[in-house]
Structures are given as structure tokens and as C-alpha cells.
Design a protein around this motif. Structure first.
Motif, PDB file in Angstrom:
ATOM      1  N   GLU A   1     -31.079 -14.171 -80.539  1.00 37.38           N
ATOM      2  CA  GLU A   1     -30.439 -15.006 -79.507  1.00 37.38           C
ATOM      3  C   GLU A   1     -29.565 -14.154 -78.594  1.00 37.38           C
ATOM      4  OE1 GLU A   1     -28.483 -18.088 -81.776  1.00 37.38           O
ATOM      5  OE2 GLU A   1     -30.228 -19.416 -81.627  1.00 37.38           O
TER       6      GLU A   1
ATOM      7  N   LYS B   1     -30.938 -16.204 -90.815  1.00 38.63           N
ATOM      8  CA  LYS B   1     -29.712 -16.437 -90.040  1.00 38.63           C
ATOM      9  C   LYS B   1     -29.325 -15.192 -89.242  1.00 38.63           C
ATOM     10  CE  LYS B   1     -27.935 -19.978 -93.094  1.00 38.63           C
ATOM     11  NZ  LYS B   1     -26.960 -20.317 -94.133  1.00 38.63           N
TER      12      LYS B   1
ATOM     13  N   GLU C   1     -38.550 -18.994 -82.236  1.00 34.76           N
ATOM     14  CA  GLU C   1     -37.943 -19.968 -83.144  1.00 34.76           C
ATOM     15  C   GLU C   1     -37.931 -19.359 -84.541  1.00 34.76           C
ATOM     16  OE1 GLU C   1     -38.779 -24.569 -84.606  1.00 34.76           O
ATOM     17  OE2 GLU C   1     -40.420 -23.398 -83.758  1.00 34.76           O
ATOM     18  N   ILE C   2     -36.857 -19.599 -85.276  1.00 29.99           N
ATOM     19  CA  ILE C   2     -36.790 -19.221 -86.684  1.00 29.99           C
ATOM     20  C   ILE C   2     -36.910 -20.521 -87.456  1.00 29.99           C
ATOM     21  CG2 ILE C   2     -35.403 -18.229 -88.524  1.00 29.99           C
ATOM     22  CD1 ILE C   2     -35.803 -16.067 -86.636  1.00 29.99           C
ATOM     23  N   SER C   3     -37.949 -20.618 -88.282  1.00 33.41           N
ATOM     24  CA  SER C   3     -38.124 -21.852 -89.038  1.00 33.41           C
ATOM     25  C   SER C   3     -39.033 -21.604 -90.233  1.00 33.41           C
ATOM     26  CB  SER C   3     -38.722 -22.947 -88.146  1.00 33.41           C
ATOM     27  OG  SER C   3     -40.015 -22.564 -87.713  1.00 33.41           O
TER      28      SER C   3
ATOM     29  N   LYS D   1     -31.874 -14.653 -86.406  1.00 36.06           N
ATOM     30  CA  LYS D   1     -31.687 -15.625 -85.325  1.00 36.06           C
ATOM     31  C   LYS D   1     -30.499 -15.246 -84.442  1.00 36.06           C
ATOM     32  CE  LYS D   1     -31.116 -20.485 -84.275  1.00 36.06           C
ATOM     33  NZ  LYS D   1     -31.043 -21.837 -84.730  1.00 36.06           N
TER      34      LYS D   1
ATOM     35  N   LEU E   1     -39.966 -15.736 -88.089  1.00 38.62           N
ATOM     36  CA  LEU E   1     -39.725 -15.702 -86.664  1.00 38.62           C
ATOM     37  C   LEU E   1     -41.052 -16.046 -86.000  1.00 38.62           C
ATOM     38  CD1 LEU E   1     -38.227 -14.952 -84.033  1.00 38.62           C
ATOM     39  CD2 LEU E   1     -38.852 -12.563 -84.482  1.00 38.62           C
TER      40      LEU E   1
END
Length: 171
Positions: free
Chosen positions: A161, A154, A108-110, A157, A136
Motif C-alpha cells: 500500500e 499484514k 489485494e491480500i486475501s 499489505k 497477494l
């Protein structure tokens, strides 16, 4: 083939200013003590011998230089290549650490809430970051977790993905 590459320097302008100010004040204190005792022959209160004062001055300068080098040369380097992620954080982690995409259970990128940057370990969790609040977040099949800070969330991610999709399509 490298699909994503990021290098983030630990030495922010604010950190450089703080480190250089502390270093300057420390060096000036050493120079003042040496000048007073060796040139003016007026030792400070501690009355150290000339030789001991010079030795302590040199040791202090070396320690200041080493701390500045350690802190200001820190860089978080992250790469995504074909079937793995590589990272290192010199001068703290010199050798590249490699993560196979197949070992990643979840990513997850957050944002992350950690206020301190650097290299942190706590049980099964590791965190490496140098600036900002995006990262990450990786969870491995083994239960271990890794956080890698990023200034390009961005782009990272999108690339991860694509790589994870290829991994599941071919795996």
C-alpha cells in the motif's frame, strides 16, 4: 532498497515425512533385491542379470534423489523494492521475475481457495504458493493475473500500500 522480503520453504514437516518414508521403502526394496540376487544367489521372480539389476538399482536411486531434491528444495521468494516486485520459485523458476508497480492495475491480500500448493498456470492466471491460504492477488493492465502466497499478509499489505501510494503520487 528492499522494503519487504519473504522466503517460504515448500518442504513442510508432513511432506518431509511422506517423502522420506516413500524413499526409505523404495531404497529398502532395492537393497533387498540386490542382496537376494548378488549375495544369496536367489534371484527374484523377474530373473534379471546381475548387471541389469545393479543398473536399474542405481537409476532408481538417482530418480528418488532427484524427486526429493526437486520437491523438498522448492522455495517461494518474494521481494518488494522501490518501484517493483520480484519473485522466483527455485528450482522451478530460477531467474527473478520482475513486476513494475506501474503495470499493476489492482492488488489485494486475501484468502485463496486453492488446496494444492506449488506453481500453477491456467490461461492468463499464474499461482505460486507453498503453505497457508493467504496470498497477494495481482491484476495487471494486460489482464493477466498473478497470485503469490504469503505467510506475512499484514506486513505485505502495509508495504505494498505504501509503495503503490508513492507510485501514484509520483506517477
Amino acid at each position: 532498497m528492499i522494503c519487504f522480503k519473504e522466503e517460504q520453504a515448500l518442504g513442510t514437516v508432513k511432506l518431509w515425512i511422506i517423502m522420506m518414508t516413500v524413499s526409505f521403502v523404495s531404497v529398502m526394496g532395492i537393497v533387498y533385491a540386490l542382496y537376494m540376487q548378488l549375495h544369496l544367489k536367489q534371484p527374484l521372480e523377474n530373473k534379471l542379470s546381475d548387471t541389469l539389476l545393479v543398473i536399474l538399482g542405481v537409476i532408481t536411486l538417482l530418480v528418488i534423489a532427484a524427486i526429493n531434491w526437486l520437491v523438498l528444495s522448492g522455495r517461494l521468494q518474494t521481494e518488494l523494492r522501490g518501484h517493483h516486485i520480484r519473485y522466483r520459485f527455485p528450482p522451478f523458476i530460477w531467474r527473478w521475475k520482475t513486476i513494475k508497480l506501474e503495470d499493476i492495475q489492482q492488488f489485494e491480500i486475501s484468502e485463496f481457495k486453492q488446496k494444492r500448493h506449488g506453481y500453477h498456470r491456467s490461461g492468463q492466471r499464474r499461482a505460486l504458493s507453498v503453505a497457508g491460504n493467504m496470498a497477494l492477488h495481482l491484476t495487471f493492465s494486460s489482464g493477466k493475473k498473478l497470485l503469490l502466497g504469503t505467510q506475512k499478509p499484514k506486513e505485505l499489505k502495509k508495504v505494498i500500500e505504501q509503495l503503490m501510494k508513492k507510485e501514484t503520487d509520483h506517477g
